[in-house]
Design an enzyme around this catalytic site. Structure first.
Site, PDB file in Angstrom:
ATOM      1  N   LYS A 108     -15.775  44.394  40.185  1.00  0.00           N
ATOM      2  CA  LYS A 108     -14.765  45.460  40.283  1.00  0.00           C
ATOM      3  C   LYS A 108     -15.094  46.426  41.428  1.00  0.00           C
ATOM      4  CE  LYS A 108     -11.849  48.789  38.919  1.00  0.00           C
ATOM      5  NZ  LYS A 108     -10.422  48.745  38.741  1.00  0.00           N
ATOM      6  N   THR A 123     -14.069  51.223  33.650  1.00  0.00           N
ATOM      7  CA  THR A 123     -14.815  51.053  34.903  1.00  0.00           C
ATOM      8  C   THR A 123     -16.019  51.979  34.834  1.00  0.00           C
ATOM      9  OG1 THR A 123     -12.769  50.635  36.104  1.00  0.00           O
ATOM     10  CG2 THR A 123     -14.717  51.195  37.410  1.00  0.00           C
ATOM     11  N   LYS A 140     -13.727  57.611  42.514  1.00  0.00           N
ATOM     12  CA  LYS A 140     -14.683  57.232  41.453  1.00  0.00           C
ATOM     13  C   LYS A 140     -15.288  55.854  41.746  1.00  0.00           C
ATOM     14  CE  LYS A 140     -14.817  55.608  36.691  1.00  0.00           C
ATOM     15  NZ  LYS A 140     -14.105  55.302  35.453  1.00  0.00           N
TER      16      LYS A 140
HETATM   17  P1  NAD Z   1      -7.498  58.245  30.545  1.00  0.00           P
HETATM   18  O1  NAD Z   1      -8.240  59.512  30.829  1.00  0.00           O
HETATM   19  O2  NAD Z   1      -6.005  58.260  30.521  1.00  0.00           O
HETATM   20  O3  NAD Z   1      -7.997  57.626  29.141  1.00  0.00           O
HETATM   21  C1  NAD Z   1      -9.305  57.735  28.643  1.00  0.00           C
HETATM   22  C2  NAD Z   1      -9.191  58.078  27.160  1.00  0.00           C
HETATM   23  O4  NAD Z   1     -10.498  58.074  26.580  1.00  0.00           O
HETATM   24  C3  NAD Z   1      -8.583  59.466  26.921  1.00  0.00           C
HETATM   25  O5  NAD Z   1      -7.433  59.361  26.121  1.00  0.00           O
HETATM   26  C4  NAD Z   1      -9.722  60.225  26.217  1.00  0.00           C
HETATM   27  O6  NAD Z   1      -9.249  61.153  25.232  1.00  0.00           O
HETATM   28  C5  NAD Z   1     -10.510  59.089  25.599  1.00  0.00           C
HETATM   29  N1  NAD Z   1     -11.881  59.448  25.295  1.00  0.00           N
HETATM   30  C6  NAD Z   1     -12.764  60.160  26.051  1.00  0.00           C
HETATM   31  N2  NAD Z   1     -13.949  60.279  25.411  1.00  0.00           N
HETATM   32  C7  NAD Z   1     -13.816  59.610  24.235  1.00  0.00           C
HETATM   33  C8  NAD Z   1     -14.689  59.378  23.145  1.00  0.00           C
HETATM   34  N3  NAD Z   1     -15.947  59.842  23.138  1.00  0.00           N
HETATM   35  N4  NAD Z   1     -14.215  58.670  22.087  1.00  0.00           N
HETATM   36  C9  NAD Z   1     -12.942  58.193  22.086  1.00  0.00           C
HETATM   37  N5  NAD Z   1     -12.067  58.401  23.083  1.00  0.00           N
HETATM   38  C10 NAD Z   1     -12.512  59.101  24.151  1.00  0.00           C
HETATM   39  O7  NAD Z   1      -8.034  57.190  31.616  1.00  0.00           O
HETATM   40  P2  NAD Z   1      -7.381  55.783  32.007  1.00  0.00           P
HETATM   41  O8  NAD Z   1      -6.561  55.957  33.239  1.00  0.00           O
HETATM   42  O9  NAD Z   1      -6.804  55.157  30.788  1.00  0.00           O
HETATM   43  O10 NAD Z   1      -8.689  54.994  32.477  1.00  0.00           O
HETATM   44  C11 NAD Z   1      -9.591  54.425  31.552  1.00  0.00           C
HETATM   45  C12 NAD Z   1     -10.590  53.576  32.312  1.00  0.00           C
HETATM   46  O11 NAD Z   1      -9.888  52.567  33.052  1.00  0.00           O
HETATM   47  C13 NAD Z   1     -11.419  54.340  33.344  1.00  0.00           C
HETATM   48  O12 NAD Z   1     -12.745  53.870  33.312  1.00  0.00           O
HETATM   49  C14 NAD Z   1     -10.725  54.028  34.665  1.00  0.00           C
HETATM   50  O13 NAD Z   1     -11.605  54.120  35.770  1.00  0.00           O
HETATM   51  C15 NAD Z   1     -10.271  52.619  34.415  1.00  0.00           C
HETATM   52  N6  NAD Z   1      -9.102  52.196  35.220  1.00  0.00           N
HETATM   53  C16 NAD Z   1      -8.013  52.997  35.316  1.00  0.00           C
HETATM   54  C17 NAD Z   1      -6.911  52.573  36.081  1.00  0.00           C
HETATM   55  C18 NAD Z   1      -5.675  53.428  36.212  1.00  0.00           C
HETATM   56  O14 NAD Z   1      -4.828  53.119  37.062  1.00  0.00           O
HETATM   57  N7  NAD Z   1      -5.503  54.474  35.407  1.00  0.00           N
HETATM   58  C19 NAD Z   1      -6.965  51.335  36.740  1.00  0.00           C
HETATM   59  C20 NAD Z   1      -8.083  50.510  36.589  1.00  0.00           C
HETATM   60  C21 NAD Z   1      -9.160  50.965  35.822  1.00  0.00           C
END
Ligand code: NAD
Length: 290
Positions: free
Chosen positions: A162, A87, A237
């Site tokens: 979204k 997102t 966010k």
């Molecule tokens: P998270 O923090 O668990 O995962 C993100 C991952 O990206 C981490 O493991 C981090 O180490 C990795 N990362 C960061 N910088 C990086 C880079 N330069 N290269 C490679 N890896 C890198 O977050 P999440 O909950 O998995 O969310 C991910 C996305 O999904 C976000 O944009 C969030 O808004 C969206 N989202 C999350 C949810 C939810 O319920 N968690 C629901 C819908 C959408």
């Protein structure tokens, strides 16, 4: 397919696992060194993207997405589809897609709804933006990771859908919580209010599926001490992204703005790890503001 998957966090990890379990060859990379069973580990994002048919990213925000795309786009095989499921702001989504397309890649922005539970069970909803050919190439992957994929239009349309959806959700959850807080102070049993509203004109997802009152309605985070679910920080966010987008296109979203302010105050009070529906007890403890 040969698939690269970058960002193996709470969402990306189970999504990559589901693709591997469906028989695809998945190579993953995460900056934190996360490893997923069944997913080969690459030493860099570029290595995960090289020679793949599809490259999926699931990253925290637009700045990180842009930095990762600067690294992986030059490594992409022409004709490969790059699918960003993070997102992010609409502007970053469009910039990433333009960069990919300028290098002969297909690009889709495809943020998701359904949270960590949907990621684990492969029942996410994808909201996709991009050229029809790009969407069609990514569709079989959406069918594994999700239950539904809606093609919303050109680049950035998935992110636009979204943030509009989540702006409705943030506003409606606050509305529902205000009603239950008021009902409590009026001496009304929350079960009675649920029975009325869930089958009346006030019904909505925040009441019918995700009721914020413990012990009322279907099982929801309220029944588990407001453990997420969908964390309040993520709601903040998305509301902030909606306000950034509204400012960019000069759209009036007064309730979206107020919802962002309320969630910002809520999160600032050490509640960031709670589900967003935990705004109910916080609101209920407040006093009337004339
Ligand atoms: P998270 O923090 O668990 O995962 C993100 C991952 O990206 C981490 O493991 C981090 O180490 C990795 N990362 C960061 N910088 C990086 C880079 N330069 N290269 C490679 N890896 C890198 O977050 P999440 O909950 O998995 O969310 C991910 C996305 O999904 C976000 O944009 C969030 O808004 C969206 N989202 C999350 C949810 C939810 O319920 N968690 C629901 C819908 C959408």
């Amino acid at each position: 397919m040969q698939i690269g998957f970058i960002g193996l966090g709470k969402m990306g990890g189970p999504m990559a696992r589901n693709l591997a379990a469906a028989g695809h060859s998945v190579t993953g990379f995460d900056a934190a060194g996360v490893r997923i069973d069944g997913v080969a580990a690459a030493a860099s994002a570029a290595e995960a993207a090289r020679e793949r048919d599809a490259v999926i990213t699931m990253l925290p925000n637009g700045a990180i997405l842009r930095a990762v795309y600067a690294e992986i786009v030059p490594a992409g095989r022409p004709g490969a589809v790059f699918v960003d499921c993070s997102t992010v702001d609409v502007e970053s989504a469009r910039a990433a897609a333009a960069e990919a397309e300028a290098s002969g890649l297909l690009a889709v922005d495809a943020p998701v709804s359904g949270g960590t539970g949907g990621a684990a069970s492969g029942s996410l909803t994808f909201m996709a933006g991009g050229a029809p050919a790009a969407f069609e190439k990514a569709r079989p992957l959406f069918e594994i990771m999700g239950a539904r994929a809606v093609h919303c239009g050109g680049a950035g349309s998935g992110q636009a859908a979204k943030i509009c959806n989540n702006m409705i959700l943030g506003i409606s959850m606050i509305g529902v919580c205000e009603a239950f807080a008021l009902a409590g102070k009026l001496g009304l049993d929350p079960h009675s209010l649920y029975d009325v509203v869930s089958s009346s004109s006030g019904s909505c997802w925040s009441v019918n599926t995700y009721c914020p009152v413990p012990g009322v309605g279907p099982n929801s985070p309220a029944d588990h001490d407001y453990r997420p679910g969908f964390a309040a920080t993520l709601m903040l966010k998305d509301l902030d992204l909606s306000q950034q987008a509204a400012a960019a296109v000069d759209a009036s979203t007064p309730l979206g703005a107020h919802a962002a302010t309320l969630f910002s105050e809520f999160v600032a009070q050490d509640r960031e790890s709670l589900d967003f529906s935990a705004i109910l007890p916080w609101l209920a403890a407040r006093r009337h503001e004339p």
